[in-house]
Write a protein that holds these residues in place. Structure first.
Motif, PDB file in Angstrom:
ATOM      1  N   LYS A   1       0.853  -1.178   0.000  1.00 14.50           N
ATOM      2  CA  LYS A   1       0.000   0.000   0.000  1.00 14.50           C
ATOM      3  C   LYS A   1       0.893   1.233   0.000  1.00 14.50           C
ATOM      4  O   LYS A   1       1.819   1.333   0.810  1.00 14.50           O
ATOM      5  N   ILE A   2       0.618   2.169  -0.918  1.00 11.19           N
ATOM      6  CA  ILE A   2       1.391   3.413  -1.000  1.00 11.19           C
ATOM      7  C   ILE A   2       0.452   4.576  -0.727  1.00 11.19           C
ATOM      8  O   ILE A   2      -0.571   4.732  -1.394  1.00 11.19           O
ATOM      9  N   THR A   3       0.827   5.385   0.253  1.00 12.58           N
ATOM     10  CA  THR A   3       0.066   6.583   0.606  1.00 12.58           C
ATOM     11  C   THR A   3       0.895   7.809   0.266  1.00 12.58           C
ATOM     12  O   THR A   3       2.067   7.893   0.638  1.00 12.58           O
ATOM     13  N   LEU A   4       0.285   8.742  -0.431  1.00 16.89           N
ATOM     14  CA  LEU A   4       0.899  10.036  -0.736  1.00 16.89           C
ATOM     15  C   LEU A   4       0.343  11.039   0.264  1.00 16.89           C
ATOM     16  O   LEU A   4      -0.869  11.131   0.453  1.00 16.89           O
ATOM     17  N   VAL A   5       1.231  11.770   0.930  1.00 21.38           N
ATOM     18  CA  VAL A   5       0.807  12.814   1.860  1.00 21.38           C
ATOM     19  C   VAL A   5       1.232  14.157   1.291  1.00 21.38           C
ATOM     20  O   VAL A   5       2.419  14.402   1.060  1.00 21.38           O
TER      21      VAL A   5
END
Length: 94
Positions: A2-6
């Motif tokens: 899972k990749i989250t961009l903040v």
């Protein structure tokens, strides 16, 4: 994985310029499809989801990426090109 961009919203309510640039690169290179979620770190709201994640992982730069792989500690990437080099090709192959 899972990749989250903040991404960050500045105190005046405007989006962070570097965040805008990185998002544009992700879109131009058809890499947004690898981003599972985007969180906003609103500098006017310490309780915003992105600010909470930044605090939890001790990150004070934006944008950043949180990469979660099964059975491993989450990894933080504050440099877009490092994410591309180390993570996104692996995602494409998966």
């Amino acid at each position: 994985m899972k990749i989250t961009l903040v991404k960050k919203i500045l105190a005046d309510g405007s989006p962070c310029a570097k965040c805008r640039d990185v998002q544009r690169k992700l879109e131009d290179n058809d890499q947004m499809r690898f981003i599972d979620q985007t969180l906003i770190a609103d500098s006017r709201d310490a309780q915003s989801p992105g600010m909470q994640v930044a605090k939890e992982y001790g990150v004070d730069r934006a944008p950043f990426f949180l990469v979660e792989r099964e059975g491993r500690e989450p990894e933080v990437y504050t440099v877009y090109f490092k994410l591309v080099k180390e993570v996104l090709p692996a995602s494409a192959a998966a």
